[in-house]
Design a protein around this motif. Structure first.
Motif, PDB file in Angstrom:
ATOM      1  N   ARG A 144      20.566  41.174  41.202  1.00 52.51           N
ATOM      2  CA  ARG A 144      21.853  41.415  40.551  1.00 52.51           C
ATOM      3  C   ARG A 144      22.959  40.818  41.400  1.00 52.51           C
ATOM      4  N   VAL A 145      24.135  40.696  40.792  1.00 54.41           N
ATOM      5  CA  VAL A 145      25.260  40.051  41.460  1.00 54.41           C
ATOM      6  C   VAL A 145      26.481  40.947  41.398  1.00 54.41           C
ATOM      7  N   ALA A 146      27.224  40.962  42.489  1.00 53.62           N
ATOM      8  CA  ALA A 146      28.524  41.635  42.537  1.00 53.62           C
ATOM      9  C   ALA A 146      29.553  40.606  42.988  1.00 53.62           C
ATOM     10  N   ALA A 147      30.705  40.614  42.351  1.00 57.07           N
ATOM     11  CA  ALA A 147      31.773  39.690  42.729  1.00 57.07           C
ATOM     12  C   ALA A 147      32.931  40.484  43.321  1.00 57.07           C
ATOM     13  N   HIS A 148      33.422  40.015  44.455  1.00 61.53           N
ATOM     14  CA  HIS A 148      34.610  40.581  45.076  1.00 61.53           C
ATOM     15  C   HIS A 148      35.793  39.857  44.442  1.00 61.53           C
ATOM     16  N   ALA A 149      36.471  40.527  43.527  1.00 58.33           N
ATOM     17  CA  ALA A 149      37.595  39.914  42.811  1.00 58.33           C
ATOM     18  C   ALA A 149      38.739  40.916  42.751  1.00 58.33           C
ATOM     19  N   ILE A 150      39.873  40.542  43.303  1.00 56.46           N
ATOM     20  CA  ILE A 150      41.024  41.441  43.330  1.00 56.46           C
ATOM     21  C   ILE A 150      42.146  40.943  42.435  1.00 56.46           C
ATOM     22  N   GLY A 151      42.455  39.660  42.518  1.00 54.65           N
ATOM     23  CA  GLY A 151      43.534  39.090  41.726  1.00 54.65           C
ATOM     24  C   GLY A 151      43.091  38.748  40.310  1.00 54.65           C
ATOM     25  N   SER A 152      44.054  38.617  39.425  1.00 59.86           N
ATOM     26  CA  SER A 152      43.745  38.322  38.026  1.00 59.86           C
ATOM     27  C   SER A 152      43.004  36.999  37.879  1.00 59.86           C
ATOM     28  N   ASP A 153      43.297  36.024  38.726  1.00 61.94           N
ATOM     29  CA  ASP A 153      42.639  34.725  38.636  1.00 61.94           C
ATOM     30  C   ASP A 153      41.159  34.836  39.002  1.00 61.94           C
ATOM     31  N   GLY A 154      40.860  35.574  40.052  1.00 64.10           N
ATOM     32  CA  GLY A 154      39.477  35.773  40.455  1.00 64.10           C
ATOM     33  C   GLY A 154      38.683  36.559  39.424  1.00 64.10           C
ATOM     34  N   MET A 155      39.344  37.492  38.773  1.00 59.92           N
ATOM     35  CA  MET A 155      38.675  38.292  37.752  1.00 59.92           C
ATOM     36  C   MET A 155      38.368  37.480  36.497  1.00 59.92           C
ATOM     37  N   ARG A 156      39.195  36.485  36.230  1.00 56.59           N
ATOM     38  CA  ARG A 156      38.976  35.652  35.039  1.00 56.59           C
ATOM     39  C   ARG A 156      37.959  34.553  35.270  1.00 56.59           C
ATOM     40  N   ARG A 157      37.560  34.316  36.507  1.00 60.23           N
ATOM     41  CA  ARG A 157      36.600  33.246  36.801  1.00 60.23           C
ATOM     42  C   ARG A 157      35.355  33.480  36.011  1.00 60.23           C
ATOM     43  N   ARG A 158      34.893  32.465  35.316  1.00 58.23           N
ATOM     44  CA  ARG A 158      33.736  32.609  34.431  1.00 58.23           C
ATOM     45  C   ARG A 158      32.443  32.470  35.217  1.00 58.23           C
ATOM     46  N   SER A 159      31.690  33.537  35.270  1.00 59.12           N
ATOM     47  CA  SER A 159      30.401  33.483  35.962  1.00 59.12           C
ATOM     48  C   SER A 159      29.242  33.749  35.029  1.00 59.12           C
ATOM     49  N   ALA A 160      29.534  33.862  33.750  1.00 54.67           N
ATOM     50  CA  ALA A 160      28.481  34.088  32.768  1.00 54.67           C
ATOM     51  C   ALA A 160      28.661  33.092  31.627  1.00 54.67           C
ATOM     52  N   PRO A 161      27.565  32.749  30.958  1.00 50.36           N
ATOM     53  CA  PRO A 161      27.683  31.820  29.827  1.00 50.36           C
ATOM     54  C   PRO A 161      28.632  32.359  28.767  1.00 50.36           C
ATOM     55  N   ALA A 162      29.344  31.470  28.119  1.00 44.46           N
ATOM     56  CA  ALA A 162      30.301  31.860  27.060  1.00 44.46           C
ATOM     57  C   ALA A 162      29.583  32.363  25.834  1.00 44.46           C
TER      58      ALA A 162
END
Length: 162
Positions: A144-162
């Motif tokens: 499994r994967v966890a992303a450290h994302a605090i800012g809105s830009d990091g949270m919007r980063r696409r890490s899954a297929p659309a």
């Protein structure tokens, strides 16, 4: 520094066990490199005995040693694994798993700042393709994967297929 961090991890795991915790997911072991994976060995060998430790020994990131650790000197251990490009991202995941990582964590963003409209923004560390490669490779290997994302830009980063 690495051995000290591993000693602290073992101590803290024992304290958690003595206080009734039966599972620990540690995604923040910067500084212990891969040594903290060995902390779980005694409990992993006895499968029935808690705590069940789920570890991610190092963080994948797009930059090198953080400023606060750089001050400790060039020889200081750090947990951030430099990653660049899609193939580099896949390789980093395979290295993490080979060293015993149960989870893959990556820093989606850094350098946080507010805009006049009070939105917390950040610099993103990975392209969409790089983030997707991290997630795809981890899932291919059963992690499994966890992303450290605090800012809105990091949270919007696409890490899954659309």
């Amino acid at each position: 520094m690495t051995s000290y961090r591993a000693i602290l991890a073992a101590r803290n795991a024992r304290i958690a066990l003595e206080h009734g915790f039966t599972a620990i997911r540690d995604l923040e072991t910067e500084g212990a490199m891969y040594a903290d994976v060995d902390v779980s060995a005694p409990w992993t060998a006895e499968r029935s005995r808690p705590p069940h430790l789920r570890l991610h020994p190092r963080h994948g990131a797009h930059w090198h040693v953080p400023d606060r650790l750089r001050q400790l000197g060039a020889g200081a251990a750090h947990g951030v694994q430099p990653v660049d490009g899609v193939e580099g991202a896949r390789l980093a995941v395979r290295q993490q798993v080979a060293h015993g990582a149960d989870w893959i964590k990556y820093y989606s963003d850094r350098r946080y700042y507010f805009t006049p409209d009070s939105v917390l923004h950040s610099w993103v560390n990975f392209t969409d393709d790089e983030a997707r490669a991290i997630v795809d490779e981890a899932h291919r290997l059963g992690r499994r994967v966890a992303a450290h994302a605090i800012g809105s830009d990091g949270m919007r980063r696409r890490s899954a297929p659309a």
